[in-house]
Each structure stands twice: as C-alpha cells, then as structure tokens.
Design a protein around this motif. Structure first.
Motif, PDB file in Angstrom:
ATOM      1  N   LYS A  78       0.856  -1.193   0.000  1.00 14.56           N
ATOM      2  CA  LYS A  78       0.000   0.000   0.000  1.00 14.56           C
ATOM      3  C   LYS A  78       0.889   1.240   0.000  1.00 14.56           C
ATOM      4  O   LYS A  78       1.866   1.286   0.744  1.00 14.56           O
ATOM      5  CB  LYS A  78      -0.895  -0.011   1.244  1.00 14.56           C
ATOM      6  N   ASP A  82      -0.935   6.199   2.321  1.00 16.04           N
ATOM      7  CA  ASP A  82      -2.062   5.404   2.812  1.00 16.04           C
ATOM      8  C   ASP A  82      -1.628   4.456   3.930  1.00 16.04           C
ATOM      9  O   ASP A  82      -2.384   4.213   4.880  1.00 16.04           O
ATOM     10  CB  ASP A  82      -2.690   4.618   1.664  1.00 16.04           C
ATOM     11  N   SER A  83      -0.407   3.929   3.839  1.00 16.71           N
ATOM     12  CA  SER A  83       0.114   3.091   4.931  1.00 16.71           C
ATOM     13  C   SER A  83       0.307   3.924   6.197  1.00 16.71           C
ATOM     14  O   SER A  83       0.040   3.459   7.313  1.00 16.71           O
ATOM     15  CB  SER A  83       1.431   2.433   4.523  1.00 16.71           C
ATOM     16  N   ASN A 139      -5.044  -6.843   3.463  1.00 20.25           N
ATOM     17  CA  ASN A 139      -5.088  -5.489   2.908  1.00 20.25           C
ATOM     18  C   ASN A 139      -4.840  -4.357   3.907  1.00 20.25           C
ATOM     19  O   ASN A 139      -4.487  -3.260   3.503  1.00 20.25           O
ATOM     20  CB  ASN A 139      -6.394  -5.253   2.135  1.00 20.25           C
ATOM     21  N   HIS A 140      -5.028  -4.613   5.193  1.00 22.45           N
ATOM     22  CA  HIS A 140      -4.677  -3.616   6.224  1.00 22.45           C
ATOM     23  C   HIS A 140      -3.956  -4.381   7.338  1.00 22.45           C
ATOM     24  O   HIS A 140      -4.535  -4.621   8.407  1.00 22.45           O
ATOM     25  CB  HIS A 140      -5.917  -2.921   6.781  1.00 22.45           C
ATOM     26  N   HIS A 264      -5.509   1.957  -2.251  1.00 24.82           N
ATOM     27  CA  HIS A 264      -4.905   0.609  -2.143  1.00 24.82           C
ATOM     28  C   HIS A 264      -5.229  -0.250  -3.385  1.00 24.82           C
ATOM     29  O   HIS A 264      -5.503  -1.443  -3.266  1.00 24.82           O
ATOM     30  CB  HIS A 264      -5.355  -0.094  -0.870  1.00 24.82           C
TER      31      HIS A 264
END
Length: 464
Positions: A78, A82-83, A139-140, A264
């Motif tokens: 990502k 955004d990370s 994804n997170h 993402h």
C-alpha cells in the motif's frame, strides 16, 4: 523438512523474509496454552492492567510509527501516504480498545415485580467469552490485527492470531509491542500455517469465538465447521454501489470517488466499484472522473508521491486483466486504463456500462477498476444496486435531502454514505456486511462487546 512461507514485496516480488509454518502438532500446544490461561480465572488480567498494557502499546507504536509504516509497505504494497494513515488509525484503535474497558458493564434486572420474585436483587456482569481465534486479511495488515487482537486483550481473552500468509510481519510486530507493553506470555500467540492447519485450529472445541476477515467462500465454510457453542463474526466483501443524481456536487464528488475507488489499488472490501449515474450528467461525469483518474500516479509504494501501488500478487493482476478484457468483449466501453503496467501493477481503469452478467458486475473486483452505469430512473438504479447477494456499504450523491434519505432507506446496505464515498470508515463506528457479506458488526467497541458474555447473578435475602 520444515515448511516455510515467503513474504514478498508486492511491487517487485523481492523476498522480504522467510518464516516457518507451524504444523498440526504445534497447534495443539498453542490451544493447550490458551485454554489453560482462560481456565485459570484467579490469574485473569485485571481491567486496570489491560488498560495499562494497551495504553503503553499505543505509545510504543507511536514512537515506532515510521518502522511500522515501512513493515506494512514492504509486505502489503500500500502506498506510503495510505500506509501512514493506516498506522495512525491502528494507534487510535489501540487507544479506543483501552478506553472501552471502562464501558464493560452490566445492569440491574428488576425483581419484586411478581410475588414469586420478591426478596431478590439481580444484576448482570460481563466476562471474557473465552479463547479467541482471529484470522485476518492482507489489505490492512496492522489495523486489522488491532481490530482482532487489541479487542481480545481489552475483553480479557487469550487470543490466537493467524495473519494473512502474505502479510504476517505487521501482526508479529504488534505482538512484540504488546509483549513489551506488559502482556503476559501466552495471551497472544501468532500462528503461521497452511489452510488445513488453520481449519483445525478454528474448528477446535476449545475455541470460544472466531473473528474472521477475508473471503466469503472461506468464512462461511469455516462457520459451517465450527464446534457447537463457538460464536463468530465474519467480515467479507461487497460491490459498494454508488448512486449519483443529476444535482450532485462534482467538486466534492469526483475526488471522493477517485479516492474511494483506487485507494490501495481497489483492494478494500468497501472500495467504490459500481457507480450508477443519472444519464442527464453521465457524459460530464465520465469526462471529469476519467480526467481525475488519469492523474493518479502508479508506482513504487515507498515513493511518497505514489497514489496507486501494486496488487498483492501477480496472480491478482492476471485475474483483473482477464475480467476487464471479458467486460470489454461483452460490450463495456473502456474509458481509461484497462492494461497491465507490469507483472504487479494494473492501470486505474474505468469501464462504462458493462453487461450485468460480466464478472466486473457480479463479483467483487478487488482491483483498480470502477464500473459506471447510466440510469434514467433512480428506483431502477437502486434495484440494480441491490441485485447482488453482497451488501456492505453504499453511497448516494445528491443535494436533495428527500432523494438522499429515500435512497439511503432503500439501498440494501449496513451503512449508506450521503455525499461521501463507500470506503469511509472510522474505527469507533459499526462496520460489517449483511447477507453473504458477513455476520455481526465490527468496530473496536462492538468487537470487544462480542468477545464478552453476560452472567446474571441473583441474590435472595429476607432483608431485601
């Protein structure tokens, strides 16, 4: 020979780390440890201590935020900005978990309302539900771990955490931080294993609660195999429909939808996927939306100017390319994008009016693709938006309050955003899918409550 898993940087597929996988025999030891801790009630972690541990963990996470950002990018791909937002959310999530411990309370139940219930006082109290098995998605990698692990710590439950095999490093880092913050041995155990071993873990009768974030196919399958009495929460994906009326404010809406669709690389369970636009403004919408999408910078997620990074694996790029090609072959008009940039990156793509039978219309894309459909009648658009069996978050853009409220009421979704994109989330709000999109509601406080159970105590006394 010991089995291992390779963690690769999604952008160039370079190996970040290789870690051993646990076997079935080792899972037994982990279950025994967790069960013994839960059964040893006198040594449960007291509330004040759980608060101290989580508050200290949040401080450590804040001090090491750049390191955590680097870990998340290296395994998840990502983009940096955004990370960074994810790590800040994760820190806030740990604080929210600590704060909610003070809200774990019961209530007095009235007695003396009948002759049979006189001379009694009754109250409920909250107890930890038991051993928690937490299975997470890629994804997170840090924020999802917080939602499944910090909540279990707050509830007072021993937790066994299985991160995605693609992105285990953030969860491992969180575990080390919690240990440093004072979490006693055994209360959080990390499990890296294959799917068969994971199934053995979550279906064991010593598991009291399963929290699962991932594909619907796997989640519903595991639910069907759970031991009697095991409760669960499932969080799957959706197709995130958006209704755009002719009076929508383009200045606000376009950047919102670009972010919601391509954040993402679209690998978010509530990414903007299907946008139904009133045909009176569809040409204008397509022009402005595509112009904004074309400005997105695709590249190395460590580059701070990158807007869209890589997909998690090259296999996902192949799948997205196949779905886009199929949609175009079946009549969709390709507005922009549509091609792979490399083995790991795909162009931000807009498809206009794909067939309702194309995979991009019937499945969660989980890639950088947004489909736009024109409509004449809003009722018809809502009907089409509700047609799939996945229902999570949805949105409507209009300045007409009656149209907004009417659409919000009729959209089949757990949350409807008005003049905001479908991917909006803060970690203290209820969050989850309905129908095949999930079971139960996440959100830090909601998950902690899920991980507790009520006990009723009734006193009988002549003095009452």
């Amino acid at each position: 020979m010991e089995s291992t898993t390779q963690i690769r940087f999604p952008y160039d597929q370079s190996i970040v780390k290789e870690l051993p996988l646990l076997n079935k025999n080792e899972i037994e030891d982990i279950l025994v440890t967790a069960e013994q801790l839960f059964n040893d009630q006198p040594n449960w972690i007291p509330a004040y201590k759980r608060i101290e541990i989580l508050e200290k963990a949040a401080v450590i996470m804040n001090d090491r935020s750049e390191e955590l950002i680097h870990i998340a990018i290296s395994e998840g791909g990502k983009p940096y900005k955004d990370s960074k937002a994810e790590i800040l959310r994760a820190i806030k999530g740990v604080k929210l978990a600590a704060e909610h411990i003070s809200q774990l309370k019961g209530e007095q139940i009235p007695m003396g309302l009948t002759e049979a219930s006189v001379n009694r006082i009754a109250f409920t109290s909250k107890e930890p539900i038991g051993v928690v098995a937490a299975v997470s998605a890629f994804n997170h990698p840090l924020n999802l771990a917080v939602h499944q692990v910090a909540t279990a710590v707050a509830a007072g439950c021993p937790v066994i955490f299985k991160p995605s095999s693609n992105t285990p490093l953030s969860g491992i880092a969180l575990a080390a931080i919690l240990k440093e913050a004072g979490l006693p041995n055994g209360w959080l155990q990390i499990v890296l294993c294959d799917n068969e071993t994971a199934e053995l873990l979550v279906t064991d009768p010593r598991i009291h609660f399963l929290t699962f974030i991932g594909s619907a196919k796997v989640g519903w399958y595991l639910k069907s195999k759970l031991a009697a009495g095991t409760r669960c929460a499932l969080e799957h994906g959706g197709a995130a429909p958006v209704i755009v009326e002719s009076d929508a404010d383009f200045t606000e809406m376009i950047p919102d939808l670009v972010k919601g669709g391509f954040y993402h690389a679209g690998q978010v369970c509530v990414s903007v996927q299907k946008v139904y636009v009133n045909q009176e403004i569809s040409d204008r919408f397509i022009k402005q939306f595509s112009e904004a999408v074309d400005k997105l910078i695709v590249g190395n997620p460590f580059d701070k100017t990158t807007d869209v990074g890589s997909l998690i694996t090259p296999k996902e790029v192949d799948r997205v390319e196949e779905w886009v090609n199929e949609a175009v072959a079946e009549g969709a008009r390709l507005i922009t994008g549509g091609k792979r940039i490399s083995d790991t990156c795909f162009e931000p793509t807009i498809l206009f009016d794909p067939s309702e039978g194309s995979k991009v219309s019937t499945n969660e894309i989980f890639g950088p693709v947004v489909c736009v459909y024109p409509f004449k009648n809003r009722e018809e658009a809502i009907k089409r938006a509700n047609a799939l069996n996945v229902h999570f978050q949805a949105a409507v853009f209009t300045k007409n309050i009656d149209a907004a409220l009417d659409t919000a009421k009729k959209l089949n979704a757990t949350a409807v955003m008005i003049n905001d994109n479908t991917a909006f989330r803060v970690d203290w709000m209820p969050f989850g899918g309905r129908d095949s999109s999930g079971l139960g509601m996440g959100g830090i406080s909601y998950t902690i409550e899920d991980m507790t159970r009520e006990k009723l105590t009734v006193f009988k006394s002549k003095s009452l």
